[in-house]
Design a protein around this motif. Sequence first.
Motif, PDB file in Angstrom:
ATOM      1  N   ARG A 211      42.161  55.896  31.848  1.00 10.55           N
ATOM      2  CA  ARG A 211      42.384  54.440  31.735  1.00 10.55           C
ATOM      3  C   ARG A 211      41.396  54.085  30.786  1.00 10.55           C
TER       4      ARG A 211
ATOM      5  N   SER B 252      34.315  48.099  30.566  1.00  9.14           N
ATOM      6  CA  SER B 252      35.606  47.670  31.268  1.00  9.14           C
ATOM      7  C   SER B 252      35.026  47.064  32.473  1.00  9.14           C
TER       8      SER B 252
ATOM      9  N   SER C 227      36.648  45.850  36.459  1.00  7.02           N
ATOM     10  CA  SER C 227      37.892  46.026  37.286  1.00  7.02           C
ATOM     11  C   SER C 227      37.977  45.131  38.388  1.00  7.02           C
TER      12      SER C 227
ATOM     13  N   ARG D 175      42.343  44.881  35.388  1.00  5.22           N
ATOM     14  CA  ARG D 175      41.496  45.562  34.404  1.00  5.22           C
ATOM     15  C   ARG D 175      41.404  44.990  33.161  1.00  5.22           C
TER      16      ARG D 175
ATOM     17  N   ASP E 241      39.456  45.998  29.522  1.00 10.51           N
ATOM     18  CA  ASP E 241      38.982  47.022  28.660  1.00 10.51           C
ATOM     19  C   ASP E 241      38.388  46.404  27.162  1.00 10.51           C
TER      20      ASP E 241
END
Length: 775
Positions: free
Chosen positions: A66, A714, A716, A721, A723
């Motif tokens: 991710r 990042s 969340s 989410r 980034d």
Amino acid sequence: MKFRINRMAALIAAFGASGMLPAAAADGAGAAAGAERPAQLAPVVVEENRLQPLPAASRVDEETMRALRPATSDTASLLRDVPGVQLQGAGGVSSLPVIRGLADDRNRILVDGMDLIASCPNHMNPPLSYLDPNGVSKLRVIPGVTPVSLGGDSIGGTIIAESLAPRFAAAGQSPLLGGEVGGFYRSNGNAWGGNLSAVVANENLSANFSATTAKADNYTAGGNFKNFTATGNPGRTLARDEVGSTAYETHNYQFGLAYRPSDHLVEFKYAYQDIPEQLFPNQRMDMLGNTQNRFNLHYRGQFDWGQLDARAYYETVDHLMDFGPDKRFYYGMASPTGLPCSPISATCAAGMPMKTDSNTSGVTLRADINLGANDLLRTGGLYQHYRLDDYWPASGSAMWPLTFDNINDGTRDRFGIFGEWESRLDAQWTTLVGVRYERVTTDAGPVQGYNPNINFTTMMMGMMPMRMYSNQQADAAAFNAQDRKRSDNNWDLTALARYVLDAQTDLEVGVARKTRSPNLYERYTWSTWSMAAVMNNFAGDGNGYYGDIDLDPEVAYTVSASVDWHASDRSWQLRATPYYTRVKDYIDAIRCNNNTTCQPPNATTSNQFVVLQYANQSAELYGIDLSGELPLASSSYGNFGLNGVVSYTYGKNRDTGDGLYNIMPFNARLTLTHRLGGWDNALEFVGATSKDHLSDVRNEIGTPGYGLLNLRASYSWKQARLDFGIDNVFDKLYYLPLGGAYTGQGQTMMLNGVPWGIAVPGMGRSVYTGISFKL
């Protein structure tokens, strides 16, 4: 079957209108209890605790994937933190994994259980290029000493990639309806893309769909790396820091159905890829079309005696190469400066189209049989049929008037069986032994050149005509006169042992014999003509290659050992793995010394591109991989940690004393991590020493050492989410040690029509961001 969806927005709108876009609860930790069931069946149980497979595999966890997805469109690059794995540069989505110095076909790469094969004389479409990073759910690597159940037709390691798995609603719950949508942007190369997935399922039936797209222009290096701007196409120039032929555009789609009654799973996946453009900075050609269809039917069942797994698959590939916008397109006496000419004729060449059509069909069967409380038998087999046609239609001038058969009606069939016994001897010892047999049969039909009646042609080198000896008639006649069918009987043997010394120390040792048969391009490319040979190259070194029907399979003997120190709870760990491999009949290269087609100074030059023939020789590789992680501090400011990977590999041709090609020098990746609440941040150092142990027969280009700094962060939420990151923070100019020779612009058709001695530079500073939503 051919279609293209160029606008991700249309797909997003369609799924949003259907109500399917909001995703289901996340898999694993954080998913709502009882919300859904994953598609995995229980593993074979031989005791209260399951046998841990040997050897220990390196898994790329979901959190790592991710974090990397917004920064790359190349699935192979998700492996960059795996000890012993490097990447050989290619196109923007087509890097070739290198495991401990062994690259490309020397590694077995499984995509959803399928052995896919690169169908291109430049290997522009390797197996992992058919998965977008957003379409990968699992990724693991078994380097070096590989269990025979996961090996075969390879001497390096095994890479296992799986696309999104089916999901089911929990028992007694309402139907599962969900999905995910996301997008990214990267400043260097103006790269952008998006992804979406959707699922609808009940307790026993599941249907899912996913789509991804990515597009980028040429990237820029951290400074000027060349002293010219011309592309060979009048009116088009590139800045001296612009890395030509690095643009790409790709679209991937997958549809899946699954049925799971009790302890059985049946699933079907259909996937389609369309790449209208992927340019290559280290090849003479560019990919101007690649479409793949793949069909995959899979069964897995749990029984009292163990587990049965069966698969049948079929794949078709249509591949097109020609000169992209950064490489000269028009040649011939009628176009001395690259201006358009017509019609195509003996004096006017419009490009040099190269087409490849292939299909692959296969079946696999595997059984994991419980022999008792501490013993597990794995047995199974496979059959694969691969067919390839590689042909170059006439385009004028030297490529005239017939179609050039690079490989005509090529076939490669594999039949294999294996048996493997894993045993827990006591609380400390676990062992594995296995044997595998494969019969690989290859063949190819007769060939012809563009013009079988001549052995030379005249081309324009700038404003000057140049007479080139192509030797097409003699080369084709010699090839056609041979018996081209070859059958190899290959044996693999593996023995591994793990010893648990104490709660903080594990030891592992393994030995293996592994065998790989030559691929079709190594055996059946036949033309010594430099202009044809230079189009057959999956090394990325700028040279030309042709094959040898009489090549023998490579046989590798490997020994490796691992020491794993760790805390009892694995909060810290350090793993060291030294290894040694000796390869009999290693397929290296020798200089062409034909005085007609490979005219001097091909045999002796050290500062030009050359023509080479594949040849069996002896080689050795050795090195060490180090990896570890360590918590540094925990406070109200968050949790701080350090992890890293350090690798060293040395490779040598034992017959000539020459260095092996594209061996990564000593390198390290060290990462300082920080986590606080929803924040997950990292500061990363990446460095390598100079590459100066080179393959002289190829005139391999060395690279200086470098150090780079990357930053990523990042945040969340439960269903979203965000980034952000900066790669190469200080915009440093550096060269990729495994990037090959820069042939990204200019008169690339001619062997030495482009400057020799320029390595492909890495990307300069790039700021990126990504966002995703799911429920």
